[in-house]
Write a protein that holds these residues in place. Structure first.
Motif, PDB file in Angstrom:
ATOM      1  N   GLN A 173      57.869  58.739  30.990  1.00 18.89           N
ATOM      2  CA  GLN A 173      59.092  57.547  30.667  1.00 18.89           C
ATOM      3  C   GLN A 173      58.513  57.746  29.356  1.00 18.89           C
ATOM      4  O   GLN A 173      57.337  57.721  28.786  1.00 18.89           O
ATOM      5  CB  GLN A 173      57.983  56.402  31.276  1.00 18.89           C
ATOM      6  N   VAL A 174      59.609  57.437  28.238  1.00 19.57           N
ATOM      7  CA  VAL A 174      59.921  57.528  27.532  1.00 19.57           C
ATOM      8  C   VAL A 174      60.499  56.114  26.519  1.00 19.57           C
ATOM      9  O   VAL A 174      61.683  55.633  27.042  1.00 19.57           O
ATOM     10  CB  VAL A 174      60.862  58.106  26.202  1.00 19.57           C
ATOM     11  N   ILE A 175      59.838  55.466  26.016  1.00 23.16           N
ATOM     12  CA  ILE A 175      59.942  53.326  25.644  1.00 23.16           C
ATOM     13  C   ILE A 175      60.189  53.586  23.674  1.00 23.16           C
ATOM     14  O   ILE A 175      59.117  53.259  23.444  1.00 23.16           O
ATOM     15  CB  ILE A 175      58.748  52.795  26.741  1.00 23.16           C
ATOM     16  N   ALA A 176      61.348  52.880  23.898  1.00 17.94           N
ATOM     17  CA  ALA A 176      61.272  52.065  22.380  1.00 17.94           C
ATOM     18  C   ALA A 176      60.998  50.498  22.466  1.00 17.94           C
ATOM     19  O   ALA A 176      61.691  50.218  23.489  1.00 17.94           O
ATOM     20  CB  ALA A 176      62.717  52.338  22.110  1.00 17.94           C
ATOM     21  N   LYS A 177      60.821  49.737  21.427  1.00 14.56           N
ATOM     22  CA  LYS A 177      60.296  48.426  21.405  1.00 14.56           C
ATOM     23  C   LYS A 177      60.568  47.654  20.412  1.00 14.56           C
ATOM     24  O   LYS A 177      60.573  48.437  18.669  1.00 14.56           O
ATOM     25  CB  LYS A 177      59.099  48.652  21.935  1.00 14.56           C
ATOM     26  N   TYR A 183      52.954  51.735  40.948  1.00 17.26           N
ATOM     27  CA  TYR A 183      53.344  53.009  40.217  1.00 17.26           C
ATOM     28  C   TYR A 183      51.561  52.726  39.754  1.00 17.26           C
ATOM     29  O   TYR A 183      51.475  51.366  39.282  1.00 17.26           O
ATOM     30  CB  TYR A 183      53.929  53.438  38.956  1.00 17.26           C
ATOM     31  N   LEU A 184      50.810  53.389  39.122  1.00 16.34           N
ATOM     32  CA  LEU A 184      50.226  53.487  38.441  1.00 16.34           C
ATOM     33  C   LEU A 184      50.642  54.389  36.989  1.00 16.34           C
ATOM     34  O   LEU A 184      50.929  55.320  36.955  1.00 16.34           O
ATOM     35  CB  LEU A 184      48.526  54.009  38.566  1.00 16.34           C
ATOM     36  N   VAL A 185      50.429  53.812  35.681  1.00 15.54           N
ATOM     37  CA  VAL A 185      51.161  53.986  34.719  1.00 15.54           C
ATOM     38  C   VAL A 185      49.916  54.441  32.968  1.00 15.54           C
ATOM     39  O   VAL A 185      49.346  53.467  33.075  1.00 15.54           O
ATOM     40  CB  VAL A 185      52.432  53.272  34.052  1.00 15.54           C
ATOM     41  N   THR A 186      50.016  55.425  32.168  1.00 19.77           N
ATOM     42  CA  THR A 186      49.030  54.990  31.053  1.00 19.77           C
ATOM     43  C   THR A 186      49.761  56.572  30.594  1.00 19.77           C
ATOM     44  O   THR A 186      50.686  56.853  30.633  1.00 19.77           O
ATOM     45  CB  THR A 186      47.426  55.927  31.694  1.00 19.77           C
ATOM     46  N   GLY A 187      49.458  56.492  29.062  1.00 20.83           N
ATOM     47  CA  GLY A 187      49.696  57.593  28.236  1.00 20.83           C
ATOM     48  C   GLY A 187      49.539  57.269  26.806  1.00 20.83           C
ATOM     49  O   GLY A 187      48.691  56.455  26.551  1.00 20.83           O
ATOM     50  N   LEU A 188      50.215  57.391  25.541  1.00 21.47           N
ATOM     51  CA  LEU A 188      50.357  57.112  24.547  1.00 21.47           C
ATOM     52  C   LEU A 188      51.374  56.184  23.893  1.00 21.47           C
ATOM     53  O   LEU A 188      52.464  56.843  24.218  1.00 21.47           O
ATOM     54  CB  LEU A 188      49.866  58.670  23.357  1.00 21.47           C
ATOM     55  N   SER A 208      56.986  52.874  20.176  1.00 26.26           N
ATOM     56  CA  SER A 208      57.779  53.650  21.032  1.00 26.26           C
ATOM     57  C   SER A 208      56.360  54.146  22.376  1.00 26.26           C
ATOM     58  O   SER A 208      54.861  54.601  21.144  1.00 26.26           O
ATOM     59  CB  SER A 208      58.446  54.963  20.516  1.00 26.26           C
ATOM     60  N   ASP A 209      56.734  54.668  23.232  1.00 23.52           N
ATOM     61  CA  ASP A 209      55.754  54.792  24.025  1.00 23.52           C
ATOM     62  C   ASP A 209      56.041  55.965  24.995  1.00 23.52           C
ATOM     63  O   ASP A 209      56.939  56.238  25.179  1.00 23.52           O
ATOM     64  CB  ASP A 209      54.578  53.890  25.280  1.00 23.52           C
ATOM     65  N   VAL A 210      55.218  57.000  24.914  1.00 21.95           N
ATOM     66  CA  VAL A 210      54.987  57.932  25.663  1.00 21.95           C
ATOM     67  C   VAL A 210      54.130  57.468  27.322  1.00 21.95           C
ATOM     68  O   VAL A 210      53.695  58.541  26.879  1.00 21.95           O
ATOM     69  CB  VAL A 210      54.917  59.523  25.245  1.00 21.95           C
ATOM     70  N   LEU A 211      54.637  57.588  28.325  1.00 19.62           N
ATOM     71  CA  LEU A 211      54.136  57.406  29.088  1.00 19.62           C
ATOM     72  C   LEU A 211      54.506  58.498  30.670  1.00 19.62           C
ATOM     73  O   LEU A 211      55.248  59.194  30.004  1.00 19.62           O
ATOM     74  CB  LEU A 211      53.622  55.751  29.443  1.00 19.62           C
ATOM     75  N   ILE A 212      52.534  58.057  31.494  1.00 20.62           N
ATOM     76  CA  ILE A 212      53.200  59.696  32.817  1.00 20.62           C
ATOM     77  C   ILE A 212      52.783  58.300  33.849  1.00 20.62           C
ATOM     78  O   ILE A 212      52.068  57.311  33.690  1.00 20.62           O
ATOM     79  CB  ILE A 212      52.439  60.464  32.902  1.00 20.62           C
ATOM     80  N   SER A 213      53.746  58.160  34.448  1.00 16.37           N
ATOM     81  CA  SER A 213      53.717  57.473  35.622  1.00 16.37           C
ATOM     82  C   SER A 213      53.798  58.157  37.274  1.00 16.37           C
ATOM     83  O   SER A 213      54.191  58.820  37.422  1.00 16.37           O
ATOM     84  CB  SER A 213      55.172  56.256  36.386  1.00 16.37           C
TER      85      SER A 213
END
Length: 216
Positions: free
Chosen positions: A40-44, A78-83, A65-70
């Motif tokens: 997941q690529v997220i902009a905030k 889902y369990l989600v984490t990243g940077l 922004s976040d780059v996460l793996i779900s």
């Protein structure tokens, strides 16, 4: 001291809850779980309140922004984490003098997310989901820059702290390999960073997020 112990207890309890939940799901039948992953690529974009020892609370704007793996652990969970990386920007006026404050942070979230089908009885609309989530995170403030009329002040590596987060949004499954989403995220630090006897924290942050998900 009592407040710190209580917050630490809550934090550890939440970690135990997630660990137990994930372990419990791994022993379920194969038809209830999946090894499916999603990047997941997220902009905030949002607003926040920043507190710092010796200064009044500062309202400002955030972007990041976040780059996460779900990892799917049940059909709907889902369990989600990243940077992640985000900035806080605000202007402060004291005794007629105005200064500009810019803080930059590294963000490490851990979230438990769930997808709820909004149109269960309509097959053609089973690609639209309500997403809700609850999580914890660790933040480290990488840098603070203060611009003054008579010069600039810059500090680095200002410490770590932790907080709670919640999410609610809509996810659109556009294909078997691509998801789009939009929603609202709220975050609040539950302890303070401390360096050189100065304590800092984000007292509350509310943002709109935009998600692009790539199913693996």
């Amino acid at each position: 001291m009592k407040k710190t112990i209580l917050k630490s207890t809550i934090f550890v309890s939440f970690l135990c809850f997630i660990s137990n939940h994930v372990f419990a799901q791994t022993i379920k039948a194969d038809d209830e779980t999946s090894n499916q992953f999603e990047i997941q690529v997220i902009a905030k974009l949002g607003t926040a309140k920043f507190k710092e020892t010796g200064n009044v609370s500062l309202n400002g704007f955030t972007n990041g922004s976040d780059v996460l793996i779900s990892k799917k652990i049940t059909k709907k969970t889902y369990l989600v984490t990243g940077l992640g990386y985000f900035e806080f920007n605000g202007n402060r006026t004291v005794s007629g003098n105005t200064s500009s404050v810019k803080n930059t942070y590294l963000h490490i979230p851990l979230q438990l997310m769930s997808n709820i089908n909004l149109f269960k009885e309509k097959a053609e609309n089973q690609n639209i989901f309500l997403t809700i989530g609850l999580g914890i995170y660790a933040n480290t403030q990488l840098k603070q820059e203060v611009e003054l009329l008579d010069g600039d002040i810059s500090e680095k590596n200002l410490g770590w702290n932790f907080g709670f987060s919640s999410k609610i949004g809509i996810k659109f499954k556009t294909s078997d390999k691509l998801n789009l989403g939009i929603g609202f995220e709220s975050q609040s630090d539950f302890n303070k960073m401390k360096k050189n006897n100065i304590e800092r924290k984000i007292d509350g942050s509310n943002s709109i997020y935009f998600l692009l998900g790539f199913v693996l």
